[in-house]
Scaffold this active site. Structure first.
Site, PDB file in Angstrom:
ATOM      1  N   ARG A 257       0.864  -1.187   0.000  1.00  0.00           N
ATOM      2  CA  ARG A 257       0.000   0.000   0.000  1.00  0.00           C
ATOM      3  C   ARG A 257       0.892   1.226   0.000  1.00  0.00           C
ATOM      4  NH1 ARG A 257      -1.171   2.142   4.799  1.00  0.00           N
ATOM      5  NH2 ARG A 257      -1.619   0.241   5.945  1.00  0.00           N
TER       6      ARG A 257
ATOM      7  N   HIS B  63      -3.465   3.938   5.152  1.00  0.00           N
ATOM      8  CA  HIS B  63      -4.572   2.974   5.297  1.00  0.00           C
ATOM      9  C   HIS B  63      -5.880   3.643   4.901  1.00  0.00           C
ATOM     10  CE1 HIS B  63      -7.562   0.346   7.049  1.00  0.00           C
ATOM     11  NE2 HIS B  63      -7.936   1.305   7.864  1.00  0.00           N
TER      12      HIS B  63
ATOM     13  N   TYR C  84       4.832   4.577  11.188  1.00  0.00           N
ATOM     14  CA  TYR C  84       5.144   3.152  11.310  1.00  0.00           C
ATOM     15  C   TYR C  84       5.979   2.574  10.163  1.00  0.00           C
ATOM     16  CZ  TYR C  84       0.785   2.931   8.545  1.00  0.00           C
ATOM     17  OH  TYR C  84      -0.183   3.118   7.593  1.00  0.00           O
TER      18      TYR C  84
END
Lengths: 325, 361
Positions: free
Chosen positions: B258, B262, B271
């Site tokens: 990705r 998100h 992260y």
């Protein structure tokens, strides 16, 4: 006319509708070969084959989730959850999907499906075998929840449930599965979902109950009548959508209201019914509306369960108290 | 069988196109007509553009929370292109390319993310379920649809999607197990995009691959390069043919990434390292496939530029339309819960309507 108990009536009705509609598919744990732990589906696999009545892996979410898919793809699944206390892993499917698919797809996919489950206590069982979770289902928009109290009603309500275009939770009072028999017509008839039944008209007090407790209430009513108290007894039959009109009309006539159920007291069907009475018949009331219910405790194991299960004596006392308020 | 040759227990991954768009092994090349190949590319491109635009609209405060697709177009298109109109599609929520290819109008996709359920009322002939938000819970619907196909004797296959995080859910297990036990015509594609919001793939499972989970269910599984549209197509097509022929379900792990957040509420810099994102940017599935098509003389940079402009205009016009006509009529929020509105609900609706008529006082 066949003379059947509630369990026979479930079996007869599934058989009746499977014969009539080849899209009706019955499955669940031990439902196929064994005919279910209570034998509600006895003989169906033999008669209709393993495509239409079969055993599943031991997984409630899988049972309900696959039923949703089947209903989307043109079938009418009638699935069994072995005990209502075991439905919890399937609540995600029931609440997050079954109840919502019609709305989510704005009407493209509706789910003609029935989730049957034995519910309630009084059978001296292990933990998780005695719950009454009707308020959990009644709280969810998109579901209909039904509870029969007699063999005759079982057939009429189950036929309606199977023919409903939307998901129906069908709670079977297992304590009285085999308690008594009744004449059940072999032909077609249905009982509308969403309609309570006035079992007996009366003028002093309205009493509402459903499921196994109807019969305890009836015992109490008989004794009350001997003392000259006239009770209007209503079998709710459908938890949701709840029949406000019948309740309100009755309380406007009697002025007093008692509701009886085995489920825990707080946030329950009785909470809802008393609200309905207050909203719709407040100025007619001659006593505070009240209730006889389970305590707000976990259903005790058999040695303590007798304190939890409601008998006719407690119902008798409460009704008398309300009438003499 | 590709699933034999690329046994997930041996940690092998099917790749056909390398990151420069060159064929690694001609023998693996799936048979796809030129016309279809271009169609796949165009929908990949439309997905990239419509997705980028959606992100912009959201940043401008014109759209609600949005879940971007950038980087996962090959996993989506390679899989959906292997099924037919008669087949079912069961989405999770990050498969815009698959939905477009299946026939969902872009207007409906935008309408959904704009906040109107009508965006999920797909055209009658589009056999696809609405987006399912509770992770992995949609898979058993796919299994049930496929069970019904078997019971009714219909030769239709169901293609269902889930993510890497979804494989940790109990419902993933129940669905895979049911699918295998009843030998249903189902293909499950895991879009392993490496993160479930912020949680990396290693924290989801100790299994070396997600594909090897198939072994325990007794069904074929395969890991494919999810940024290689031809590899995804080859694996899914084989699985679809097997399913249609009565051979049961297959689990396919498409290894992808990705490139975006998100959802628009997420900040991925917390992260993951920029370096990692940069590495995956080099493996961009869209650029890879474009290079291949240009090498094959099926496409050109000029055509690409023109096509991009066309799609940008389409996205803008479509979203403008949604902004002008996407409001929800009051009746809609009440009337789709049951075939007939129960009396109690009618009363609530009427009371509120009356209140609104008086100007909401």
């Amino acid at each position: 006319m066949a003379v059947l108990n509630i369990l026979n009536a479930v079996n007869h009705t599934l058989d009746y509708e499977m014969e009539k509609n080849k899209n009706v598919i019955v499955y669940g744990e031990d439902v196929g070969l064994e005919g279910g732990v209570f034998r509600a589906t006895t003989g169906l696999q033999k008669k209709y084959g393993r495509d239409r009545c079969f055993d599943t892996p031991l997984a409630e979410a899988g049972i309900v989730g696959t039923a949703i898919g089947m209903a989307i793809n043109g079938l009418v699944p009638v699935v069994e959850i072995q005990f209502s206390g075991f439905v919890l892993p399937a609540l995600n499917q029931i609440i997050a999907h079954a109840a919502r698919m019609r709305n989510r797809s704005r009407g493209k996919y509706n789910l003609p499906m029935v989730i049957r489950m034995p519910y309630g206590g009084g059978i001296r069982a292990l933990e998780h075998h005695s719950e009454s979770l009707e308020a959990v289902f009644g709280h969810i928009p998109g579901l209909k929840t039904v509870i029969p109290s007699t063999p005759y009603d079982t057939k009429g309500l189950l036929l309606s449930a199977i023919r409903e275009p939307d998901p129906v939770i069908f709670l079977e009072p297992k304590q009285i599965y085999r308690a008594f028999k009744q004449e059940v017509p072999e032909g077609d008839y249905s009982i509308p979902i969403g309609k309570a039944k006035v079992i007996k008209e009366g003028k002093d007090v309205t009493v509402v109950a459903y499921g196994a407790l109807i019969h305890e209430v009836q015992k109490a009513v008989k004794e009350l009548e001997n003392e000259g108290i006239s009770v209007e007894l209503i079998d709710l039959r459908t938890i949701s959508p709840i029949d406000r009109d019948t309740i309100i009309k009755s309380v406007q006539k009697t002025g007093r209201f008692v509701v009886v159920h085995e489920a825990v007291k707080s946030f329950s069907v009785s909470s809802e019914l008393i609200s309905i009475v207050n909203e719709g018949a407040f100025l007619y009331l001659e006593a505070p509306p009240t209730r006889v219910t389970g305590f707000d405790i976990i259903v005790p194991l058999p040695k303590g369960e007798n304190h939890f299960i409601i008998d006719s004596k407690r119902i008798f006392n409460k009704i008398k108290e309300v009438v003499s308020f | 069988m590709l699933t034999d040759k690329y046994n997930p227990l041996e940690n092998t991954m099917l790749c056909i196109l390398d990151k420069d768009g060159k064929i690694i092994d001609e023998e693996l090349l799936p048979k796809i007509e030129d016309k279809k190949m271009l169609e796949i590319y165009k929908v990949m491109l439309l997905t990239r553009i419509a997705d980028t635009k959606a992100l912009q609209y959201q940043r401008q405060g014109r759209m609600l929370t949005y879940a971007p697709n950038k980087g996962q177009e090959a996993a989506q298109l390679g899989s959906v292109a292997a099924v037919e109109e008669r087949d079912w599609l069961v989405p999770a929520f990050r498969e815009m390319g698959a939905w477009l290819y299946k026939g969902v109008p872009l207007e409906q996709i935008y309408l959904y993310w704009y906040g109107n359920e009508m965006g999920s009322k797909f055209p009658e002939n589009v056999k696809m379920l609405p987006i399912s938000v509770p992770i992995a819970s949609q898979l058993s619907h796919g299994v049930g649809i496929a069970m019904a196909s078997n019971i009714k004797g219909e030769e239709e296959v169901t293609l269902a999607y889930v993510g890497d995080g979804g494989t940790s859910q109990g419902e993933f297990h129940e669905a895979m197990n049911f699918a295998a036990v009843y030998n249903v015509p189902l293909v499950v594609v895991i879009q392993n995009n490496q993160y479930a919001i912020s949680v990396p793939r290693e924290i989801q499972t100790k299994s070396r691959t997600l594909a090897e989970k198939a072994v325990a269910y007794g069904i074929p599984g395969i890991q494919v390069d999810g940024n290689d549209v031809l590899a995804v197509y080859a694996a899914v097509k084989e699985a679809v043919d097997r399913a249609r022929g009565g051979g049961g379900p297959t689990l396919i792990e498409a290894v992808t990434y990705r490139l975006g957040p998100h959802t628009t509420s997420d900040d991925p810099t917390i992260y993951r390292e920029d370096k990692e994102v940069e590495e995956w940017t080099q493996k961009d599935p869209l650029i890879r496939f474009k290079k291949y098509l240009i090498d094959k003389k099926l496409w050109s940079e000029e055509k690409d530029i023109k096509q991009r402009e066309e799609f940008e205009n389409l996205a803008n016009e479509t979203f403008k339309k949604v902004e002008t006509s996407g409001e929800v009529p009051l009746e809609d929020i009440f009337k789709y819960h049951y075939e007939e509105m129960p009396k109690n609900l009618i009363e609530q609706y009427e009371e509120y309507k009356e209140y609104m008529k008086k100007g909401g006082i």
